[in-house]
Design a protein around this motif. Structure first.
Motif, PDB file in Angstrom:
ATOM      1  N   CYS A  81       0.859  -1.180   0.000  1.00 53.90           N
ATOM      2  CA  CYS A  81       0.000   0.000   0.000  1.00 53.90           C
ATOM      3  C   CYS A  81       0.900   1.236   0.000  1.00 53.90           C
ATOM      4  CB  CYS A  81      -0.918  -0.008   1.221  1.00 53.90           C
ATOM      5  SG  CYS A  81      -0.027  -0.007   2.797  1.00 53.90           S
ATOM      6  N   GLN A  82       0.322   2.404   0.218  1.00 48.30           N
ATOM      7  CA  GLN A  82       1.123   3.629   0.176  1.00 48.30           C
ATOM      8  C   GLN A  82       2.214   3.633   1.235  1.00 48.30           C
ATOM      9  OE1 GLN A  82      -1.666   6.900   0.431  1.00 48.30           O
ATOM     10  NE2 GLN A  82      -1.972   6.937  -1.782  1.00 48.30           N
ATOM     11  N   LYS A  83       1.993   2.917   2.321  1.00 41.57           N
ATOM     12  CA  LYS A  83       2.985   2.856   3.397  1.00 41.57           C
ATOM     13  C   LYS A  83       3.952   1.689   3.228  1.00 41.57           C
ATOM     14  CE  LYS A  83      -0.065   5.012   6.846  1.00 41.57           C
ATOM     15  NZ  LYS A  83      -0.725   4.833   8.165  1.00 41.57           N
ATOM     16  N   GLY A  84       3.840   0.968   2.123  1.00 43.81           N
ATOM     17  CA  GLY A  84       4.710  -0.173   1.888  1.00 43.81           C
ATOM     18  C   GLY A  84       4.016  -1.490   2.153  1.00 43.81           C
ATOM     19  N   ASP A  85       4.790  -2.523   2.367  1.00 42.78           N
ATOM     20  CA  ASP A  85       4.258  -3.859   2.609  1.00 42.78           C
ATOM     21  C   ASP A  85       3.751  -3.958   4.044  1.00 42.78           C
ATOM     22  OD1 ASP A  85       4.361  -6.702   3.531  1.00 42.78           O
ATOM     23  OD2 ASP A  85       4.975  -7.054   1.454  1.00 42.78           O
ATOM     24  N   ARG A 145       6.047  -4.143   7.478  1.00 41.17           N
ATOM     25  CA  ARG A 145       5.992  -3.034   8.436  1.00 41.17           C
ATOM     26  C   ARG A 145       5.693  -3.527   9.849  1.00 41.17           C
ATOM     27  NH1 ARG A 145       2.270  -0.596   6.132  1.00 41.17           N
ATOM     28  NH2 ARG A 145       0.547  -0.841   7.589  1.00 41.17           N
ATOM     29  N   ALA A 203       4.037   2.791 -10.632  1.00 41.41           N
ATOM     30  CA  ALA A 203       4.313   2.915  -9.202  1.00 41.41           C
ATOM     31  C   ALA A 203       4.019   1.622  -8.454  1.00 41.41           C
ATOM     32  CB  ALA A 203       3.504   4.071  -8.620  1.00 41.41           C
ATOM     33  N   ARG A 204       2.905   0.956  -8.795  1.00 37.33           N
ATOM     34  CA  ARG A 204       2.572  -0.256  -8.049  1.00 37.33           C
ATOM     35  C   ARG A 204       3.579  -1.369  -8.325  1.00 37.33           C
ATOM     36  NH1 ARG A 204      -1.590   0.066 -11.926  1.00 37.33           N
ATOM     37  NH2 ARG A 204      -1.679  -1.675 -13.403  1.00 37.33           N
ATOM     38  N   ALA A 230       6.693  -0.628  -6.279  1.00 37.79           N
ATOM     39  CA  ALA A 230       6.495  -1.030  -4.885  1.00 37.79           C
ATOM     40  C   ALA A 230       6.668  -2.536  -4.726  1.00 37.79           C
ATOM     41  CB  ALA A 230       5.108  -0.602  -4.415  1.00 37.79           C
TER      42      ALA A 230
END
Length: 288
Positions: A66-70, A74, A117-118, A121
């Motif tokens: 997601c926008q904050k990473g995996d 996390r 972008a996806r 990531a």
């Protein structure tokens, strides 16, 4: 008595549920996470995973960043560095990491070149989990999945929706993989990794042997159902009605080879093309 192998699935959705079912049939303990309300004692919220990590032997990551990473990274990367029984990390990535190749062929040795972008990531997540596995000296498989289809999620369902449109773009050959090949291939990855004395990260392409235009797949589904083929439109005509994600999908062209993966897993795909896959779906559950 030896404790059973314990598979923890982060994001037990469509494909990973098929993995869970087969693993349980083979005597595994399986726990999964899901965002929706759990409907089984073996499905828990991701936030409740922590106490299980002392017992987990294998983890399968099936949550997109997601926008904050995996999310799993996390929350649990530091804990997993010390999980005493952990022997294997599997990560479901995407063939999108190869980027746009203007229709050229790529394989497991092709360096990623993500253009969206996806996909960028995804590459970051791949590298993070591979680095953790290397630090622990355990096996890691990065499984790059093509377009997923199977029961309840195939060209048959598109036709039944009444909104099917065949896009006339023969130069766009998409790579696909049946859900059952994902499940069986994942378990084969676990077993072959255990047989390999040198624990390193393997890149595995989960794509069938016949990348094909979208139109061909829809027309084959219509033929199997004895229906007329869906109306044909050009890509330019279809483009304005597409979602941004779909436009991103259609903006890239590549052919993904999985020959090395099938040799590594010591098994050919059960469904080497969409033809066998669609026929099996229909045979298992004939549509009205």
């Amino acid at each position: 008595m030896t404790a059973p192998r314990h598979l923890l699935i982060f994001g037990q959705g469509y494909s990973a549920s098929a993995v869970a079912e087969r693993a349980r049939q083979s005597g595994w303990r399986v726990t999964g996470t899901r965002r929706t309300q759990p409907n089984s004692p073996d499905i828990i919220p991701i936030e409740a995973v922590g106490p299980l990590l002392q017992d987990v032997t294998h983890i399968l990551l099936s949550i997109p960043p997601c926008q904050k990473g995996d999310p799993a990274w996390r929350l649990y990367a530091e804990t997993l560095r010390h999980a005493p029984r952990l022997a294997w990390i599997g990560y479901y990535s995407t063939t999108g990491v190869y980027g746009d190749r203007q229709g050229a062929r790529v394989d497991e040795s092709t360096p990623p070149a993500p253009g969206q972008a996806r996909s960028q990531a995804r590459v970051e997540a791949e590298r993070a989990w591979a680095s953790l596995a290397a630090e622990r000296a355990i096996a890691c498989d990065i499984m790059r999945l093509g377009g997923i289809y199977g029961p309840g999620r195939s060209a048959f369902d598109t036709l039944r929706s009444g909104h099917a449109r065949a896009i006339d773009a023969p130069e766009h050959c998409f790579s696909r993989i049946h859900r059952d090949d994902i499940a069986e291939g994942t378990l084969a990855a676990i077993e072959t990794a255990a047989q390999t004395p040198i624990k390193e990260t393997r890149i595995l392409n989960f794509t069938d042997n016949e990348p094909s235009p979208q139109r061909d797949v829809l027309e084959e589904a219509a033929r199997l159902l004895h229906l007329p083929p869906p109306p044909v439109v050009t890509l330019a005509q279809a483009w304005p009605q597409m979602s941004p994600m779909a436009q991103g999908f259609w903006s890239e062209r590549r052919v993904v080879d999985s020959t090395h993966t099938q040799k590594t897993l010591q098994r050919p795909w059960r469904y080497p093309s969409y033809r066998e896959g669609l026929a099996a779906i229909l045979a298992a559950a004939p549509l009205p």
